[in-house]
Every structure is written in structure tokens, then in C-alpha cells.
Design a protein around this motif. Structure first.
Motif, mmCIF file in Angstrom:
data_model
loop_
_atom_site.group_PDB
_atom_site.id
_atom_site.type_symbol
_atom_site.label_atom_id
_atom_site.label_comp_id
_atom_site.label_asym_id
_atom_site.label_seq_id
_atom_site.Cartn_x
_atom_site.Cartn_y
_atom_site.Cartn_z
ATOM 1 N N GLY A 66 -11.680 4.847 11.171
ATOM 2 C CA GLY A 66 -11.088 4.722 9.571
ATOM 3 C C GLY A 66 -11.589 3.005 8.724
ATOM 4 N N HIS B 195 5.315 -4.720 12.615
ATOM 5 C CA HIS B 195 4.952 -4.401 11.249
ATOM 6 C C HIS B 195 4.920 -5.018 10.184
ATOM 7 N N ILE B 196 3.951 -6.370 10.418
ATOM 8 C CA ILE B 196 3.444 -7.714 9.648
ATOM 9 C C ILE B 196 1.990 -8.261 9.150
ATOM 10 N N GLY C 10 -11.907 2.069 5.927
ATOM 11 C CA GLY C 10 -11.674 1.910 4.278
ATOM 12 C C GLY C 10 -11.716 0.672 4.017
ATOM 13 N N GLY D 52 -10.166 -1.681 7.766
ATOM 14 C CA GLY D 52 -11.124 -1.226 8.207
ATOM 15 C C GLY D 52 -12.365 -2.001 7.922
ATOM 16 N N LYS E 290 -13.831 9.884 8.247
ATOM 17 C CA LYS E 290 -13.672 11.351 8.065
ATOM 18 C C LYS E 290 -14.133 11.467 6.972
ATOM 19 N N VAL F 166 -4.482 10.993 16.745
ATOM 20 C CA VAL F 166 -5.366 10.342 16.551
ATOM 21 C C VAL F 166 -5.960 10.122 17.452
ATOM 22 N N ARG G 80 -0.144 2.747 11.064
ATOM 23 C CA ARG G 80 0.610 3.619 11.154
ATOM 24 C C ARG G 80 1.404 3.921 12.133
ATOM 25 N N ALA H 288 -2.834 -1.185 13.714
ATOM 26 C CA ALA H 288 -2.042 -1.822 12.296
ATOM 27 C C ALA H 288 -2.451 -1.329 12.035
ATOM 28 N N VAL I 28 0.651 -1.152 -0.190
ATOM 29 C CA VAL I 28 0.036 -0.068 -0.315
ATOM 30 C C VAL I 28 0.958 1.804 0.047
#
Ligand code: NAD
Length: 318
Positions: free
Chosen positions: A153, A292-293, A155, A158, A177, A225, A245, A243, A73
Motif C-alpha cells: 500500500g 490504535h494510536i 499511498g 506507505g 494495486k 491481504v 486496519r 498500523a 482519515v
């Protein structure tokens, strides 16, 4: 035509590209040699994950480059706008890893409600001398079923998290948002599915209502946030997973909320100071940790490779 997959590519992606007639080079070229390698080998496409950086210097030095592909991404390692100004296609595979990230969220949630994050640390130390003590320490677990999951979030990831939560019998509340409502399709193994429409709500309501909170927003320009003020409005004993950022949650405020008992556990796949997360976070007894997996499953890597191959074939087709 040659493709340099400098951070590797899945077998499925490799086969799809080779079947389409491309030569795929999987040699790992050192960052400082990349431009030279592209030029001397007539490479038209460079594929990267997060390790190789494709900055202005490479873009300027390699006029033969037609496509820069990011398996995954985030494109923080590519000068996207600059490349596009120079007529180079920049592609990524945003949807390929959503389900993998969502499953990792549930790994952290299940770990949290049954204390696996701590049990896995204590059993090797005391499992043979204090079995009954540990059994008592981890006795008051809870179920996810019937609880409220707040998703921040709404998207791709989510919604994938929502799908799994619905499958488990959780109530899902979400905030976003820019998204007012989304249809979440819950698929069953036998091809049946149901659609569930979920309207998003103001973040304040989500923070108040949720038993568990999972964050799925992109990197933000304006601060955290979730910080001290947001923790204060949450339910006592809430569990939280990040999970998305590093930098979305204020880690100092999180540690304070864990210490006070406001937050019962946190599941973290991403960290403010990656790749050297703060030691206080790593050592905290109420944190379930992964490095970060989120996207790192064989299935996601396969989908990433195949999705890149499809895009490359379609962009380069004569
Ligand atoms: P997406 O663009 O599909 O969805 C993000 C959503 O967040 C959008 O709907 C957007 O409107 C919303 N949003 C943005 N800022 C917001 C805010 N302040 N409050 C509420 N909503 C906000 O992205 P996605 O594919 O779902 O990815 C989500 C995050 O997951 C990204 O940060 C991505 O980098 C991260 N990610 C992590 C891993 C991992 O390995 N852990 C893997 C893939 C993606």
C-alpha cells in the motif's frame, strides 16, 4: 455561525476557527442528543473523530447542517454519500497524520528487532533477580539499517514510511494495486531534501524479498491481504507491522506463523476485533502492541485541527 466539535479539536484548530469568526462549541454531546443539540443551537458544522456517529437519522433531522468534518482519515462513522446527496459537505484530513503513523511503525520495528516488547514485560518481573539471564535472552538483536522493508500500500502513509526507512539506510520495496511509481521526498532538518523514485513491484516479489513488512492499505472488501498462503512465501524470521486496519492480516494465520518462527515478531496497532482484540493476540509473547494510536500525536492533532479550519473557512466563505 456555530461549530460543534463533538469529539474535541486541537487548540490550533480552535484558534483558527475563532479567529475566522466562528463560535466553536467543545461540549461533548451524547450521541442520542446530537440532533436535538444541533437544531436548538443552530449548529452549521459538526466535527467528529471516530467516536460520534453522523448517520442518516442525524442528517435527516438537521436540515441546517452544512458541513460534517472528520478529523482523521476513515469515515466509517459518517453516512458520507447520503450526506452529500442532501447537499452537505463532508470533509476529512487524510494527510495530517501520515508521519505520526509512520513513526509508530518504526516504534514497532525498533521494538521488534531489539525485543523491547518482551523486555518491557519481563524486566519488571525478573529484572532484579535474573538480569544476566534477560541480558542473554535479548542479546541477539539486529539493526534495521541495510535491511529490506516491504511496504504494502504505497499511498500517503506507505510513502511516509518509505521516507523514514530511506533516512535510516534501509532498502525499500513497495507494492500497490493502483500506484506504479512514486517519488518519495526525504527531508532533512536543515531544509535540504532528496527525491527518490520508487517503482512498485508485484506483491509476490515483496513478500519474498522483505526482511520486514509494513501494511498501509485501506479496509478491504475481499478478505485478508495477508493470510496463511502469503506467510508461507515470506522470508523466515520476517517481522511484520500492521498500523492500517484490523482485518488486513488474518490473526489466526499470524499467530501460527509466530509460533512456528516463520515470523519473528509482529507490531500491531489495529486488530480484527477492535475494541476487544482477541486475547491470544494480546497475550502472545512475540507481539508488540498499541491500541490504535497511529494518528494520536499532538502534532497530528494540531495539523488535523488546522486543516479542518482551513477547509471550513474556504467552504463557508461568503
Ligand atoms: P492512501 O489511500 O493514501 O493509500 C492506500 C494505498 O493502498 C493506495 O495507494 C491504494 O491504491 C493501495 N491499496 C489498496 N488496496 C490495496 C491492496 N489490496 N494491495 C496493495 N495496495 C492496495 O491511505 P493512507 O492515508 O496511506 O492510509 C492507509 C491506511 O492507514 C488506511 O487503512 C487508514 O485507515 C490507516 N490509518 C491508520 C491509522 C492508525 O491510527 N493506525 C491512522 C491513519 C490511517
Amino acid at each position: 455561525m456555530k461549530i460543534l466539535a463533538n469529539d474535541g479539536i486541537s487548540k490550533a484548530g480552535l484558534i483558527a476557527l475563532e479567529d475566522a469568526g466562528y463560535e466553536v462549541i467543545t461540549t461533548k454531546v451524547a450521541q442520542e442528543q446530537v440532533a436535538n443539540y444541533i437544531n436548538t443551537n443552530d449548529v452549521a458544522v459538526i466535527l467528529v473523530r471516530s467516536a460520534t456517529k453522523v448517520r442518516k437519522d442525524i442528517i435527516d433531522a438537521c436540515p441546517g447542517l452544512k458541513i460534517i468534518g472528520r478529523g482523521g482519515v476513515g469515515m466509517d462513522n459518517i453516512d458520507v454519500e447520503y450526506a452529500r446527496e442532501k447537499g452537505i459537505h463532508v470533509i476529512n484530513t487524510p494527510a495530517s497524520s501520515s508521519d505520526s503513523v509512520a513513526e509508530l511503525v518504526f516504534a514497532h520495528l525498533f521494538s521488534g528487532v531489539r525485543f523491547l516488547y518482551d523486555s518491557n514485560r519481563q524486566m519488571p518481573l525478573e529484572g532484579d533477580t535474573n538480569f544476566e539471564g534477560l541480558k542473554k535472552a535479548y542479546a541477539n538483536g539486529t539493526e534495521l539499517r541495510g535491511k529490506t522493508l516491504g511496504i504494502i500500500g504505497f499511498g500517503r502513509i506507505g510513502r511516509s514510511v518509505a521516507r523514514m526507512a530511506l533516512g535510516l539506510g534501509m532498502r525499500v520495496v513497495a507494492t500497490d494495486k493502483f500506484v506504479d511509481e512514486a517519488e518519495v521526498r526525504v527531508d532533512f532538518y536543515n531544509g535540504q531534501f532528496i527525491n527518490v523514485a520508487i517503482k512498485t513491484e508485484p506483491v509476490e516479489d515483496i513478500l519474498k524479498e522483505a526482511d520486514f513488512i509494513s501494511l498501509h492499505v485501506p479496509a478491504q472488501k475481499e478478505g485478508y491481504v495477508i493470510g496463511k498462503a502469503e506467510f508461507e512465501t515470506m522470508k523466515d524470521g520476517v517481522g511484520i507491522v500492521n498500523a492500517s486496519r484490523g482485518g488486513i492480516i488474518d490473526e489466526v494465520a499470524l499467530l501460527a506463523a509466530l509460533d512456528s518462527g516463520k515470523v519473528s515478531f509482529a507490531g500491531l496497532d489495529v486488530f480484527e476485533d477492535e475494541p476487544k482484540p482477541a486475547v491470544q493476540v494480546l497475550m502472545h509473547p512475540k507481539v508488540s502492541l498499541t491500541p490504535h494510536i497511529g494518528a494520536a500525536t499532538l502534532e497530528a492533532q494540531d495539523r488535523i485541527g488546522t486543516e479542518l479550519a482551513e477547509q471550513i473557512c474556504s467552504l463557508l466563505k461568503p
